[in-house]
Design a protein around this motif. Structure first.
Motif, PDB file in Angstrom:
ATOM      1  N   ARG A 269       0.804  -1.221   0.000  1.00 24.89           N
ATOM      2  CA  ARG A 269       0.000   0.000   0.000  1.00 24.89           C
ATOM      3  C   ARG A 269       0.838   1.273   0.000  1.00 24.89           C
ATOM      4  NH1 ARG A 269      -4.735  -0.522   4.304  1.00 24.89           N
ATOM      5  NH2 ARG A 269      -5.815   0.901   2.906  1.00 24.89           N
ATOM      6  N   THR A 270       2.075   1.200   0.484  1.00 25.62           N
ATOM      7  CA  THR A 270       2.929   2.391   0.500  1.00 25.62           C
ATOM      8  C   THR A 270       4.012   2.336  -0.571  1.00 25.62           C
ATOM      9  OG1 THR A 270       4.329   1.355   2.193  1.00 25.62           O
ATOM     10  CG2 THR A 270       2.550   2.804   2.962  1.00 25.62           C
ATOM     11  N   ASP A 271       3.934   1.379  -1.462  1.00 22.79           N
ATOM     12  CA  ASP A 271       4.908   1.247  -2.546  1.00 22.79           C
ATOM     13  C   ASP A 271       4.771   2.436  -3.488  1.00 22.79           C
ATOM     14  OD1 ASP A 271       6.438   0.481  -4.780  1.00 22.79           O
ATOM     15  OD2 ASP A 271       6.025  -1.640  -4.443  1.00 22.79           O
ATOM     16  N   ILE A 272       5.860   3.165  -3.725  1.00 18.38           N
ATOM     17  CA  ILE A 272       5.795   4.359  -4.573  1.00 18.38           C
ATOM     18  C   ILE A 272       5.561   4.004  -6.041  1.00 18.38           C
ATOM     19  CG2 ILE A 272       7.275   5.701  -3.041  1.00 18.38           C
ATOM     20  CD1 ILE A 272       9.554   5.246  -5.088  1.00 18.38           C
TER      21      ILE A 272
ATOM     22  N   LEU B 268      -2.577  10.306   4.959  1.00 20.87           N
ATOM     23  CA  LEU B 268      -1.548   9.612   4.197  1.00 20.87           C
ATOM     24  C   LEU B 268      -0.288   9.349   5.017  1.00 20.87           C
ATOM     25  CD1 LEU B 268      -1.856  11.517   0.787  1.00 20.87           C
ATOM     26  CD2 LEU B 268      -2.856   9.314   1.411  1.00 20.87           C
ATOM     27  N   ASP B 269      -0.068  10.176   6.036  1.00 18.54           N
ATOM     28  CA  ASP B 269       1.154  10.020   6.837  1.00 18.54           C
ATOM     29  C   ASP B 269       1.113   8.807   7.759  1.00 18.54           C
ATOM     30  OD1 ASP B 269      -0.943  11.330   8.154  1.00 18.54           O
ATOM     31  OD2 ASP B 269       0.419  12.236   9.620  1.00 18.54           O
ATOM     32  N   THR B 270      -0.073   8.215   7.947  1.00 24.24           N
ATOM     33  CA  THR B 270      -0.176   7.063   8.851  1.00 24.24           C
ATOM     34  C   THR B 270      -0.580   5.779   8.122  1.00 24.24           C
ATOM     35  OG1 THR B 270      -2.487   7.639   9.378  1.00 24.24           O
ATOM     36  CG2 THR B 270      -0.760   8.510  10.830  1.00 24.24           C
ATOM     37  N   LEU B 271      -0.563   5.796   6.781  1.00 22.58           N
ATOM     38  CA  LEU B 271      -0.858   4.577   6.035  1.00 22.58           C
ATOM     39  C   LEU B 271       0.179   3.506   6.343  1.00 22.58           C
ATOM     40  CD1 LEU B 271      -1.968   5.539   2.403  1.00 22.58           C
ATOM     41  CD2 LEU B 271      -3.249   4.203   4.072  1.00 22.58           C
ATOM     42  N   LYS B 272      -0.279   2.290   6.544  1.00 22.47           N
ATOM     43  CA  LYS B 272       0.628   1.180   6.815  1.00 22.47           C
ATOM     44  C   LYS B 272       0.353   0.051   5.828  1.00 22.47           C
ATOM     45  CE  LYS B 272       0.935   2.086  11.798  1.00 22.47           C
ATOM     46  NZ  LYS B 272       0.704   1.523  13.157  1.00 22.47           N
ATOM     47  N   ASP B 273       1.404  -0.696   5.517  1.00 25.01           N
ATOM     48  CA  ASP B 273       1.246  -1.854   4.652  1.00 25.01           C
ATOM     49  C   ASP B 273       0.560  -2.968   5.427  1.00 25.01           C
ATOM     50  OD1 ASP B 273       2.530  -0.637   2.541  1.00 25.01           O
ATOM     51  OD2 ASP B 273       4.505  -1.376   3.138  1.00 25.01           O
ATOM     52  N   ASP B 274      -0.265  -3.741   4.695  1.00 22.58           N
ATOM     53  CA  ASP B 274      -0.817  -4.959   5.295  1.00 22.58           C
ATOM     54  C   ASP B 274       0.292  -5.994   5.396  1.00 22.58           C
ATOM     55  OD1 ASP B 274      -3.397  -3.949   5.414  1.00 22.58           O
ATOM     56  OD2 ASP B 274      -3.800  -4.517   3.337  1.00 22.58           O
ATOM     57  N   THR B 275       0.404  -6.657   6.561  1.00 32.71           N
ATOM     58  CA  THR B 275       1.413  -7.691   6.740  1.00 32.71           C
ATOM     59  C   THR B 275       0.793  -9.047   6.476  1.00 32.71           C
ATOM     60  OG1 THR B 275       2.506  -6.352   8.413  1.00 32.71           O
ATOM     61  CG2 THR B 275       3.044  -8.704   8.346  1.00 32.71           C
TER      62      THR B 275
ATOM     63  N   SER C 171      -6.043   4.348  -8.072  1.00 25.80           N
ATOM     64  CA  SER C 171      -5.032   4.145  -7.046  1.00 25.80           C
ATOM     65  C   SER C 171      -5.543   4.591  -5.676  1.00 25.80           C
ATOM     66  CB  SER C 171      -3.757   4.912  -7.417  1.00 25.80           C
ATOM     67  OG  SER C 171      -2.762   4.738  -6.443  1.00 25.80           O
ATOM     68  N   ALA C 172      -6.248   5.729  -5.636  1.00 24.63           N
ATOM     69  CA  ALA C 172      -6.748   6.247  -4.363  1.00 24.63           C
ATOM     70  C   ALA C 172      -7.761   5.304  -3.726  1.00 24.63           C
ATOM     71  CB  ALA C 172      -7.378   7.631  -4.573  1.00 24.63           C
ATOM     72  N   MET C 173      -8.657   4.730  -4.536  1.00 23.14           N
ATOM     73  CA  MET C 173      -9.646   3.809  -3.983  1.00 23.14           C
ATOM     74  C   MET C 173      -8.957   2.608  -3.340  1.00 23.14           C
ATOM     75  SD  MET C 173     -12.439   5.359  -4.502  1.00 23.14           S
ATOM     76  CE  MET C 173     -11.575   6.943  -4.561  1.00 23.14           C
ATOM     77  N   ASN C 174      -7.965   2.061  -4.028  1.00 28.78           N
ATOM     78  CA  ASN C 174      -7.271   0.895  -3.503  1.00 28.78           C
ATOM     79  C   ASN C 174      -6.456   1.233  -2.272  1.00 28.78           C
ATOM     80  OD1 ASN C 174      -5.196  -1.531  -3.685  1.00 28.78           O
ATOM     81  ND2 ASN C 174      -6.912  -2.002  -5.037  1.00 28.78           N
ATOM     82  N   ARG C 175      -5.933   2.450  -2.213  1.00 24.64           N
ATOM     83  CA  ARG C 175      -5.096   2.860  -1.090  1.00 24.64           C
ATOM     84  C   ARG C 175      -5.929   3.227   0.130  1.00 24.64           C
ATOM     85  NH1 ARG C 175      -0.757   7.434  -2.299  1.00 24.64           N
ATOM     86  NH2 ARG C 175       0.323   5.616  -3.134  1.00 24.64           N
TER      87      ARG C 175
ATOM     88  N   ALA D 231     -11.934  -3.648  -0.168  1.00 19.52           N
ATOM     89  CA  ALA D 231     -11.251  -3.165  -1.374  1.00 19.52           C
ATOM     90  C   ALA D 231     -12.135  -3.231  -2.615  1.00 19.52           C
ATOM     91  CB  ALA D 231      -9.966  -3.969  -1.603  1.00 19.52           C
ATOM     92  N   SER D 232     -12.730  -4.386  -2.880  1.00 23.87           N
ATOM     93  CA  SER D 232     -13.537  -4.512  -4.089  1.00 23.87           C
ATOM     94  C   SER D 232     -14.845  -3.734  -3.977  1.00 23.87           C
ATOM     95  CB  SER D 232     -13.827  -5.993  -4.384  1.00 23.87           C
ATOM     96  OG  SER D 232     -12.672  -6.638  -4.854  1.00 23.87           O
ATOM     97  N   LEU D 233     -15.410  -3.641  -2.764  1.00 27.11           N
ATOM     98  CA  LEU D 233     -16.638  -2.866  -2.586  1.00 27.11           C
ATOM     99  C   LEU D 233     -16.399  -1.394  -2.908  1.00 27.11           C
ATOM    100  CD1 LEU D 233     -19.569  -2.532  -1.643  1.00 27.11           C
ATOM    101  CD2 LEU D 233     -18.697  -2.241   0.686  1.00 27.11           C
ATOM    102  N   ILE D 234     -15.303  -0.833  -2.398  1.00 31.21           N
ATOM    103  CA  ILE D 234     -15.010   0.573  -2.656  1.00 31.21           C
ATOM    104  C   ILE D 234     -14.665   0.783  -4.129  1.00 31.21           C
ATOM    105  CG2 ILE D 234     -13.446   2.474  -2.131  1.00 31.21           C
ATOM    106  CD1 ILE D 234     -15.523   1.856   0.036  1.00 31.21           C
TER     107      ILE D 234
END
Length: 547
Positions: free
Chosen positions: A175-178, A518-525, A437-441, A448-451
């Protein structure tokens, strides 16, 4: 046998056709080379991205090949009036964008994205081939029921494919991959290769030699996309598989496919009663918004809830953009055919301009966003949305200015068609790939698919509104010049409104940006990732995510 490949009405038409053929072949061969390389990545991206690129390129080839011809098919073959044809077109495209909500939900809960895409591709293949059955024409021809069935198959097939293939793209990256925004832009560029070449090739064949040639070739394109997706399954690395395979045992999976066929029957009826589609969209849209907001308020932590609110703002704002942008396939297509100096080129071929601009400009925008991001100057997502709406409005204002400047009784210079598509394309690049990209992020993993489906539902509302706007441009029975002026008056009004709405969105964009956190987005582990080198995904299992 037709020797159609040697018959062109202008040098431009000849060159456009053959360049499109060569370009399509080049991307097919290049894409095949990339996905069959032994290396796991190409140009810094996983090969799965390029597989999805190819599959969606052919799906878009089939869709836009049909779309370039549809308004003319309705008016010239089935003998609908401009107004009725515009409403049918708007209802059809609206349903194409509303069914992803159902397809996304079924993928989230049961099928997984990959199987949903596969089922959708099968329906689309049949639908596009059914379009080639044209009968004798006129609304009394019983073959029109095959036409309605073809539209219904395409509608439901798109519903299962459209939202879910975009979700798989996002699943290839953290999710935070540039690389996420550039990946979606590359994906978006790739599918527009299919759109650009289809509008030229299928449009030329359909308008010059018969509808069955254009629609039939679109069906072949969809079949090729289906083959690529089936054979390329290993490149997806287990992404998009069912979260709980037990839910598909005991014939349940086939039951879901049966429900999909029932949706085809429902859409077959709905597309014949277009006015009712508007009421259904309003009721369903209100319920969907309430459901998403209720879920956000009651089940999400504050930061996730705020992100959903931000996503809903972006979703609602996009409706305005699509209502104007989607004039391209209906009223703008007819305007080009009747009032523009095209030098003998079929009007349907001009549908390729937007897609060609996308292919040329998408890399520029991708590099521009990355460069601005590195220097901390990249516009926020809501600011980009505001810019997009301003540009789509300016496009119509420029066309009106150019048409009226040419003088009464004089065809509009074709340069202004190129200009309106240029402004609409730059606006699209500020909104559509960025919005994907914004919807997925912004969406939590379990939504995810609902949004993403809700994002496409906004396009459904925009497309139906586009049909209403296009119907307002109908000027049958008032003479050529008066009819042209009706169109220009509508375009001037909607252009001014769009510029005003876009400016308002830009003003409130800082507030929306704060809601995105956006500053607190974390990747799913992913469970097992550290221990087994992502073996779970490689084995086709989608492990649970930790909160």
């Amino acid at each position: 046998m037709h020797e159609f490949i040697f018959t062109f009405d202008s040098l431009f038409e000849l060159w456009a056709f053959w360049i499109a053929v060569v370009a399509l072949a080049a991307f097919l061969l290049g894409g095949t080379y990339i996905v069959t390389r032994p290396q796991s990545e190409f140009a810094g991206h996983p090969k799965g991205l390029f597989l999805l690129f190819l599959a969606e390129m052919w799906e878009r080839f089939s869709y836009y090949g049909m779309r370039a011809l549809l308004i003319f098919y309705l008016v010239q073959h089935w003998a609908f009036s401009d107004g009725d044809a515009s409403i049918i077109y708007g209802a059809y495209t609206a349903l194409v964008y509303i069914t992803p909500v159902v397809g996304g939900y079924l993928a989230d809960r049961y099928l997984g994205q990959r199987k949903a895409v596969l089922f959708g591709a099968v329906l689309l293949t049949f639908g596009h081939f059914f379009m080639a059955f044209e009968g004798t024409g006129g609304q009394d021809d019983p073959t029109i029921n095959v036409f309605w069935a073809a539209l219904a198959l395409i509608i439901v097939g798109s519903g299962f494919l459209k939202a879910n293939i975009s979700v798989i793209v996002g699943q290839l990256y953290s999710r935070t991959d540039i690389r996420r925004d550039p990946a979606y832009t590359i994906f978006y560029m790739g599918i527009n290769v299919g759109a650009a070449t289809a509008s030229i090739i299928c449009g030329f064949l359909g308008q010059t030699y018969g509808w069955e040639y254009g629609f039939g070739l679109a069906g072949v394109g969809m079949l090729i996309g289906l083959v690529f997706f089936v054979l390329g399954k290993p490149l997806l690395l287990g992404k998009g598989e069912p979260k709980d395979p037990a839910k598909l045992t005991g014939g349940k999976e086939w039951g879901i496919y049966g429900a999909g066929l029932a949706m085809v029957a429902l859409c077959w009826a709905a597309i014949q009663y277009q006015e009712l589609v508007g009421y259904v969209l309003g009721a369903f849209g209100g319920g969907l918004v309430l459901y998403v907001l209720f879920t956000a308020v009651t089940k999400l932590v504050p930061e996730e809830r705020d992100r959903i609110f931000a996503a809903m703002f972006l979703i609602l704002t996009s409706i305005v953009f699509w209502a104007l942008f989607e004039q391209a396939g209906s009223s703008l297509n007819l305007f080009t055919d009747r009032y523009v100096d095209t030098a003998g080129v079929n009007a349907s071929m001009f549908q390729s301009i937007n897609a060609i601009y996308i292919v040329l400009l998408a890399p520029v925008f991708a590099m521009m966003w990355q460069s601005l991001a590195r220097s901390g100057k990249e516009p926020s997502t809501p600011m980009k949305f505001g810019l997009a709406i301003v540009q789509v409005g300016l496009g119509f204002l420029v066309l009106v200015w150019g048409s009226e400047g040419a003088g009464a009784g004089v065809p509009t210079p074709v340069i202004f068609i190129f200009l309106i598509y240029l402004l609409h394309t730059t606006g699209e690049l500020c909104l559509s790939p960025v919005g994907l990209s914004a919807m997925n992020r912004l969406a939590p993993a379990h939504m995810a698919s609902l949004i993403m489906g809700t994002w496409f539902f906004a396009s459904a509302l925009g497309n139906f509104a586009a049909g209403l706007i296009a119907r307002a441009t109908g000027g049958e029975g008032v003479g050529e010049e008066a009819g042209k002026q009706v169109v220009l008056d509508v375009y001037w009004t909607v252009g001014l409104y769009a510029v005003g709405i876009g400016v308002a969105a830009m003003v409130v964009s800082p507030l929306i940006k704060k809601l995105m956190h956006l500053d607190t987005l974390k990747d799913d582990t992913l469970e097992g990732a550290a221990e087994a080198g992502l073996e779970a995904q490689g084995g086709g299992v989608h492990p649970a995510t930790k909160s």
